[in-house]
Design a protein around this motif. Sequence first.
Motif, PDB file in Angstrom:
ATOM      1  N   LEU A   6     -16.189 -14.059   5.943  1.00  0.00           N
ATOM      2  CA  LEU A   6     -15.461 -14.242   4.691  1.00  0.00           C
ATOM      3  C   LEU A   6     -14.670 -15.543   4.733  1.00  0.00           C
ATOM      4  N   SER A   7     -14.465 -16.155   3.566  1.00  0.00           N
ATOM      5  CA  SER A   7     -13.622 -17.351   3.495  1.00  0.00           C
ATOM      6  C   SER A   7     -12.166 -16.956   3.737  1.00  0.00           C
ATOM      7  N   GLY A   8     -11.290 -17.966   3.900  1.00  0.00           N
ATOM      8  CA  GLY A   8      -9.877 -17.673   4.143  1.00  0.00           C
ATOM      9  C   GLY A   8      -9.260 -16.850   3.034  1.00  0.00           C
ATOM     10  N   GLY A   9      -9.553 -17.230   1.778  1.00  0.00           N
ATOM     11  CA  GLY A   9      -9.005 -16.484   0.652  1.00  0.00           C
ATOM     12  C   GLY A   9      -9.553 -15.079   0.564  1.00  0.00           C
ATOM     13  N   GLN A  10     -10.848 -14.920   0.847  1.00  0.00           N
ATOM     14  CA  GLN A  10     -11.465 -13.596   0.807  1.00  0.00           C
ATOM     15  C   GLN A  10     -10.903 -12.705   1.915  1.00  0.00           C
ATOM     16  N   ALA A  11     -10.677 -13.274   3.101  1.00  0.00           N
ATOM     17  CA  ALA A  11     -10.108 -12.500   4.205  1.00  0.00           C
ATOM     18  C   ALA A  11      -8.687 -12.045   3.868  1.00  0.00           C
ATOM     19  N   GLN A  12      -7.906 -12.918   3.208  1.00  0.00           N
ATOM     20  CA  GLN A  12      -6.561 -12.531   2.807  1.00  0.00           C
ATOM     21  C   GLN A  12      -6.600 -11.402   1.777  1.00  0.00           C
ATOM     22  N   ARG A  13      -7.555 -11.472   0.855  1.00  0.00           N
ATOM     23  CA  ARG A  13      -7.705 -10.409  -0.142  1.00  0.00           C
ATOM     24  C   ARG A  13      -8.085  -9.090   0.534  1.00  0.00           C
ATOM     25  N   PRO A  42       1.173 -14.580   2.766  1.00  0.00           N
ATOM     26  CA  PRO A  42      -0.205 -14.217   2.441  1.00  0.00           C
ATOM     27  C   PRO A  42      -1.074 -15.386   1.998  1.00  0.00           C
ATOM     28  N   THR A  43      -0.463 -16.492   1.557  1.00  0.00           N
ATOM     29  CA  THR A  43      -1.274 -17.610   1.060  1.00  0.00           C
ATOM     30  C   THR A  43      -1.280 -18.803   2.016  1.00  0.00           C
ATOM     31  N   ALA A  44      -0.782 -18.608   3.237  1.00  0.00           N
ATOM     32  CA  ALA A  44      -0.757 -19.708   4.205  1.00  0.00           C
ATOM     33  C   ALA A  44      -2.175 -20.214   4.458  1.00  0.00           C
ATOM     34  N   ALA A  45      -2.330 -21.526   4.446  1.00  0.00           N
ATOM     35  CA  ALA A  45      -3.596 -22.203   4.776  1.00  0.00           C
ATOM     36  C   ALA A  45      -4.686 -22.008   3.731  1.00  0.00           C
ATOM     37  N   LEU A  46      -4.358 -21.471   2.561  1.00  0.00           N
ATOM     38  CA  LEU A  46      -5.365 -21.315   1.509  1.00  0.00           C
ATOM     39  C   LEU A  46      -5.396 -22.569   0.629  1.00  0.00           C
ATOM     40  N   ASP A  47      -6.574 -22.844   0.041  1.00  0.00           N
ATOM     41  CA  ASP A  47      -6.676 -23.967  -0.877  1.00  0.00           C
ATOM     42  C   ASP A  47      -6.011 -23.583  -2.207  1.00  0.00           C
ATOM     43  N   PRO A  48      -5.702 -24.581  -3.059  1.00  0.00           N
ATOM     44  CA  PRO A  48      -4.964 -24.290  -4.297  1.00  0.00           C
ATOM     45  C   PRO A  48      -5.614 -23.232  -5.180  1.00  0.00           C
ATOM     46  N   GLN A  49      -6.948 -23.244  -5.302  1.00  0.00           N
ATOM     47  CA  GLN A  49      -7.620 -22.258  -6.147  1.00  0.00           C
ATOM     48  C   GLN A  49      -7.464 -20.850  -5.576  1.00  0.00           C
ATOM     49  N   ARG A  66      -5.104 -19.818  -3.610  1.00  0.00           N
ATOM     50  CA  ARG A  66      -3.697 -19.427  -3.731  1.00  0.00           C
ATOM     51  C   ARG A  66      -3.417 -18.855  -5.114  1.00  0.00           C
ATOM     52  N   ARG A  67      -3.870 -19.549  -6.144  1.00  0.00           N
ATOM     53  CA  ARG A  67      -3.586 -19.095  -7.514  1.00  0.00           C
ATOM     54  C   ARG A  67      -4.307 -17.794  -7.843  1.00  0.00           C
ATOM     55  N   ASN A  68      -5.502 -17.617  -7.319  1.00  0.00           N
ATOM     56  CA  ASN A  68      -6.202 -16.338  -7.509  1.00  0.00           C
ATOM     57  C   ASN A  68      -5.432 -15.203  -6.844  1.00  0.00           C
ATOM     58  N   LEU A  69      -4.878 -15.494  -5.667  1.00  0.00           N
ATOM     59  CA  LEU A  69      -4.111 -14.471  -4.962  1.00  0.00           C
ATOM     60  C   LEU A  69      -2.797 -14.185  -5.687  1.00  0.00           C
ATOM     61  N   TRP A  70      -2.194 -15.217  -6.306  1.00  0.00           N
ATOM     62  CA  TRP A  70      -0.979 -14.983  -7.097  1.00  0.00           C
ATOM     63  C   TRP A  70      -1.245 -13.980  -8.215  1.00  0.00           C
ATOM     64  N   ASP A  71      -2.387 -14.114  -8.871  1.00  0.00           N
ATOM     65  CA  ASP A  71      -2.734 -13.175  -9.948  1.00  0.00           C
ATOM     66  C   ASP A  71      -2.787 -11.746  -9.415  1.00  0.00           C
ATOM     67  N   LEU A  72      -3.375 -11.596  -8.227  1.00  0.00           N
ATOM     68  CA  LEU A  72      -3.468 -10.268  -7.618  1.00  0.00           C
ATOM     69  C   LEU A  72      -2.074  -9.722  -7.293  1.00  0.00           C
ATOM     70  N   LEU A  73      -1.201 -10.564  -6.751  1.00  0.00           N
ATOM     71  CA  LEU A  73       0.146 -10.114  -6.389  1.00  0.00           C
ATOM     72  C   LEU A  73       0.942  -9.689  -7.616  1.00  0.00           C
ATOM     73  N   ARG A  74       0.751 -10.407  -8.726  1.00  0.00           N
ATOM     74  CA  ARG A  74       1.406  -9.996  -9.976  1.00  0.00           C
ATOM     75  C   ARG A  74       0.927  -8.609 -10.406  1.00  0.00           C
ATOM     76  N   GLN A  75      -0.386  -8.377 -10.293  1.00  0.00           N
ATOM     77  CA  GLN A  75      -0.955  -7.075 -10.670  1.00  0.00           C
ATOM     78  C   GLN A  75      -0.355  -5.960  -9.818  1.00  0.00           C
ATOM     79  N   THR A  82       7.277 -12.969   2.339  1.00  0.00           N
ATOM     80  CA  THR A  82       7.831 -14.128   3.032  1.00  0.00           C
ATOM     81  C   THR A  82       6.913 -15.307   2.760  1.00  0.00           C
ATOM     82  N   THR A  83       7.521 -16.464   2.529  1.00  0.00           N
ATOM     83  CA  THR A  83       6.739 -17.659   2.246  1.00  0.00           C
ATOM     84  C   THR A  83       7.601 -18.886   2.470  1.00  0.00           C
ATOM     85  N   HIS A  84       6.959 -20.035   2.722  1.00  0.00           N
ATOM     86  CA  HIS A  84       7.706 -21.292   2.679  1.00  0.00           C
ATOM     87  C   HIS A  84       7.160 -22.187   1.573  1.00  0.00           C
TER      88      HIS A  84
END
Length: 300
Positions: free
Chosen positions: A132-139, A158-165, A167-176, A187-189
């Motif tokens: 899985l890609s980094g974003g898919q593994a985080q999901r 949760p979005t460390a080391a992810l590309d901008p796209q 990250r934003r897809n994961l933000w949508d999930l976190l809002r849901q 936690t985030t920086h």
Amino acid sequence: MKDMIVVDGLVKSYGDVRAVDGVSFTVGEGEFFGLLGPNGAGKTTTLELVEGLRRPDAGTVSVAGLTPWPRNPALLPRMGVQLQASSFFERLTAREQIRTFASLYGVPPGKADEMLAVVGLEEHAKVPAEKLSGGQAQRLSIACALVHEPDLVFLDEPTAALDPQARRNLWDLLRQINTAGRTVVLTTHYMDEAELLCDRVAVIDGGRILRTGAPAALVRDLDAPTRIGIESGLLAADEATRLFPADQVDDDGISLTITTRDAAHVLAGLAERNALRGLQVRGATLEDVFLDLTGREYRA
């Protein structure tokens, strides 16, 4: 709002290093709460103490009215935890991974498969986790934390080391997740992430909470100038310095930027001179608050 988490005077040391030094905060039920800080600030250790993964040296933690340490079997089904470094069972597909996690909570396979769809991994169900890609593994990691429908979710960068796209897809999930009524502690920086997602944030450094509040309130309380930019060539830098109350005027050949504490005066003056082409107005952000509190020194 009823408190889901109450932390009071939390302390944790490793030898001579006090990683958490008297931390206190609360998180309301249904709130999206962010814990912000530079590397080594004590974010992850604080989270692990609240989750019951580590024993505090001093202080108290209450989660949903229960004490997380020693490990509390009554509390575990109510929490979902996504750790900073996710690990999966070798050679298992995404579907097999989440079904394995689900079985630990007595969740049927069908419900686990539904969670894959929720995080957008239905089409990757047969893909081994290591492919899985980094974003898919985080999901997938977040899906495993949510599969038993916990009341409270902990997400450690949760979005460390992810590309901008991603990250934003994961933000949508976190809002849901939060909109569905779950309490989320993040936690985030990434300051833009916290400013966009969190109801309240706590800035931590050196193991201590420096400031807590809604992102907009923290920004509003910061005495910071406004940066007004227009297209270069509309107004000379020396003329802008003479005409307007400015802390600083810069012209890089592309934009003329006026840093001021009287934005209304400057904007009115630019409008009178028909010099608004390419206008950009930038106020303070949560990043400015963060740097004001923690300093600008590089942290390795």
